[in-house]
Motif scaffolding. Structure first.
Motif, short mmCIF file in Angstrom:
data_model
loop_
_atom_site.label_atom_id
_atom_site.label_comp_id
_atom_site.label_asym_id
_atom_site.label_seq_id
_atom_site.Cartn_x
_atom_site.Cartn_y
_atom_site.Cartn_z
N LEU A 188 0.82 -1.21 0.00
CA LEU A 188 0.00 0.00 0.00
C LEU A 188 0.86 1.26 0.00
O LEU A 188 0.43 2.30 -0.52
CB LEU A 188 -0.93 0.01 1.22
CG LEU A 188 -2.14 -0.92 1.18
CD1 LEU A 188 -2.90 -0.85 2.50
CD2 LEU A 188 -3.05 -0.59 0.02
N SER A 189 2.05 1.18 0.59
CA SER A 189 2.90 2.37 0.66
C SER A 189 3.37 2.82 -0.72
O SER A 189 3.82 3.95 -0.87
CB SER A 189 4.11 2.10 1.56
OG SER A 189 5.00 1.17 0.96
N PHE A 190 3.28 1.94 -1.71
CA PHE A 190 3.67 2.29 -3.08
C PHE A 190 2.46 2.65 -3.95
O PHE A 190 2.57 2.73 -5.17
CB PHE A 190 4.42 1.14 -3.74
CG PHE A 190 5.73 0.82 -3.09
CD1 PHE A 190 6.82 1.66 -3.25
CD2 PHE A 190 5.87 -0.30 -2.30
CE1 PHE A 190 8.03 1.37 -2.64
CE2 PHE A 190 7.07 -0.61 -1.70
CZ PHE A 190 8.16 0.23 -1.85
N GLN A 191 1.30 2.88 -3.31
CA GLN A 191 0.08 3.15 -4.06
C GLN A 191 -0.55 4.45 -3.60
O GLN A 191 -0.33 4.92 -2.48
CB GLN A 191 -0.94 2.01 -3.87
CG GLN A 191 -0.45 0.64 -4.27
CD GLN A 191 -1.51 -0.42 -4.02
OE1 GLN A 191 -2.70 -0.19 -4.21
NE2 GLN A 191 -1.08 -1.59 -3.59
N ASN A 192 -1.38 5.01 -4.50
CA ASN A 192 -2.29 6.08 -4.12
C ASN A 192 -3.61 5.41 -3.78
O ASN A 192 -4.46 5.19 -4.64
CB ASN A 192 -2.44 7.06 -5.28
CG ASN A 192 -3.43 8.17 -4.95
OD1 ASN A 192 -3.73 8.42 -3.78
ND2 ASN A 192 -3.95 8.82 -5.97
N HIS A 193 -3.77 5.06 -2.52
CA HIS A 193 -4.89 4.22 -2.10
C HIS A 193 -5.82 5.01 -1.20
O HIS A 193 -5.46 5.39 -0.08
CB HIS A 193 -4.38 2.99 -1.36
CG HIS A 193 -5.35 1.86 -1.32
ND1 HIS A 193 -5.48 0.93 -2.33
CD2 HIS A 193 -6.28 1.52 -0.39
CE1 HIS A 193 -6.41 0.05 -2.02
NE2 HIS A 193 -6.91 0.39 -0.85
N GLY A 194 -7.01 5.28 -1.70
CA GLY A 194 -8.01 6.01 -0.93
C GLY A 194 -9.35 5.33 -0.98
O GLY A 194 -9.46 4.13 -1.25
N SER B 283 0.64 8.50 11.16
CA SER B 283 0.27 7.43 10.23
C SER B 283 -1.21 7.08 10.35
O SER B 283 -1.90 6.92 9.34
CB SER B 283 1.12 6.19 10.51
OG SER B 283 0.70 5.09 9.75
N TYR B 284 -1.71 7.00 11.57
CA TYR B 284 -3.12 6.67 11.79
C TYR B 284 -4.04 7.75 11.23
O TYR B 284 -5.04 7.46 10.57
CB TYR B 284 -3.37 6.47 13.28
CG TYR B 284 -4.79 6.10 13.62
CD1 TYR B 284 -5.21 4.77 13.61
CD2 TYR B 284 -5.73 7.09 13.94
CE1 TYR B 284 -6.51 4.43 13.93
CE2 TYR B 284 -7.03 6.75 14.26
CZ TYR B 284 -7.42 5.42 14.25
OH TYR B 284 -8.72 5.10 14.55
N SER C 136 0.46 4.23 5.16
CA SER C 136 1.30 3.02 5.11
C SER C 136 2.76 3.37 4.94
O SER C 136 3.64 2.74 5.54
CB SER C 136 0.82 2.11 3.98
OG SER C 136 -0.51 1.69 4.18
N ALA C 137 3.05 4.38 4.12
CA ALA C 137 4.44 4.80 3.93
C ALA C 137 5.04 5.32 5.24
O ALA C 137 6.20 5.03 5.57
CB ALA C 137 4.53 5.86 2.84
N ILE C 138 4.26 6.07 6.01
CA ILE C 138 4.74 6.56 7.30
C ILE C 138 5.00 5.39 8.24
O ILE C 138 6.01 5.36 8.96
CB ILE C 138 3.72 7.53 7.91
CG1 ILE C 138 3.54 8.76 7.02
CG2 ILE C 138 4.15 7.96 9.31
CD1 ILE C 138 2.41 9.67 7.44
N ALA C 139 4.10 4.39 8.24
CA ALA C 139 4.29 3.21 9.08
C ALA C 139 5.55 2.44 8.69
O ALA C 139 6.28 1.94 9.56
CB ALA C 139 3.07 2.31 8.99
N VAL C 140 5.83 2.34 7.40
CA VAL C 140 7.04 1.65 6.94
C VAL C 140 8.28 2.41 7.40
O VAL C 140 9.27 1.80 7.85
CB VAL C 140 7.02 1.49 5.41
CG1 VAL C 140 8.36 0.98 4.90
CG2 VAL C 140 5.91 0.53 4.99
N LEU C 141 8.26 3.73 7.30
CA LEU C 141 9.40 4.52 7.76
C LEU C 141 9.63 4.34 9.26
O LEU C 141 10.78 4.24 9.71
CB LEU C 141 9.18 6.00 7.43
CG LEU C 141 9.21 6.38 5.95
CD1 LEU C 141 8.89 7.87 5.79
CD2 LEU C 141 10.57 6.07 5.34
#
Length: 324
Positions: A59-65, A282-283, A296-301
């Motif tokens: 999901l961190s590599f997507q524009n997911h809304g 992230s939340y 998701s990108a923030i959570a991965v970082l």
């Protein structure tokens, strides 16, 4: 004669070859047996932990809304989410300092208080040791949500114990003082909350480690004229260093991903952006703004930051252990 020798050699080689194969099979079985026993638990962990982790990374590599949720389509944007996050001054000026300095303060104070309490337990008699251990374990058993609301009540601007006491002393004006709007006082309260909830684990763990130190060591140091501080640094700390390492790593992981103690406090759910940390940010990005790819990108970082800190600390300890 040569033919007979060759035949004899061939007849003796077959049992030896079969024996070697049987030995390899038995060795393989012994090596595989633990993994076969662990297979059910590993399968459950893979379903509950590994797949969600993989899903977050994807999901961190997507524009997911919301649109992607409704249609089920995947809109891969590569590293765009990471570029946007890393290029946002809000990360470097607010969120990351909040996360790092808050976690560092919590880890340091948790270890300090836990160590002092462990040393106290080691000096108490049996009755008082049981009483103190029971009291501190109650603090550890309290859920984070309950503990957070207790601290909110303590520092309530109008009816809290702290505001009431300072108002009676004429130090503040309660209606003009809100401890939760200022960034520093907000995190001071959150630090008290986290340390209060975390120090019992450190205290009990270190107390158990103190019981493993041979009594002859501190007694010999005492006879040699070492004071309490010298006995602590020269005998206690080196002896239980592995336990210190474990509680430090665990405290670091727990304190870097603190969520409830920040999110539940007034302003911590996004109303006051100055107090956000990585976990809460992230939340909010995911569930308040429906930007699941960004969240998701923030959570991965955050996960990568924790891994880097943990690996670095373990390597530092390993380097200390290899020194002559």
């Amino acid at each position: 004669m040569p033919a007979e020798a060759s035949a004899s050699s061939g007849q003796g080689g077959a049992p030896a070859l079969a024996h070697a194969r049987g030995a390899r099979r038995a060795a393989w079985t012994r090596a595989a047996r633990p993994w076969l026993l662990l297979a059910p638990a590993l399968a459950v962990l893979a379903v509950l932990l590994l797949w969600p982790l993989v899903r977050v990374v994807l999901l961190s590599f997507q524009n997911h809304g919301l649109r992607q949720i409704n249609t089920g389509e995947s809109d891969y944007t590569g590293l765009d989410n990471y570029r946007e996050i890393l290029g946002d001054p809000f990360l470097w000026k607010t969120v990351l300092p909040n996360t790092v300095f808050f976690a560092a303060a919590c880890v340091f104070l948790t270890l300090l208080v836990g160590t002092l309490v462990a040393l106290l337990l080691a000096r108490l008699g049996r009755t008082w040791r049981v009483v103190c251990s029971t009291v501190i374990m109650m603090a550890w058993a309290m859920p984070a949500v309950t503990g957070t609301y207790v601290w909110i009540w303590i520092f309530d601007p109008l009816n809290g114990v702290v505001s009431g006491g300072l108002d009676a002393a004429g130090a503040i004006e309660p209606r003009e003082t809100n401890w939760f709007t200022d960034r520093w006082s907000f995190y001071a309260i959150a630090t008290l909350n986290v340390v209060h909830h975390g120090f019992p684990f450190v205290a009990v763990t270190l107390y158990a480690a103190l019981l493993t130190i041979p009594r002859e060591l501190p007694e010999a140091a005492l006879m040699d004229g070492a004071n309490a501080w010298q006995r602590f640094w020269r005998i206690t700390v080196p002896t239980i260093r592995p336990v210190f390492a474990v509680v430090t790593i665990l405290s670091t992981i727990w304190d870097f991903k603190v969520f409830a103690q920040v999110y539940l406090m007034p302003g911590g759910s996004g109303a006051n952006p100055e107090v956000l940390n990585l976990g809460v940010w992230s939340y909010i990005q995911s569930f308040s703004r429906n930007e699941y790819g960004m969240g998701s990108a923030i959570a991965v970082l955050l996960t990568l930051l924790l891994l880097a800190l943990t690996v670095g600390y373990v390597k530092a300890l390993a380097g200390e252990g290899e020194e002559p």
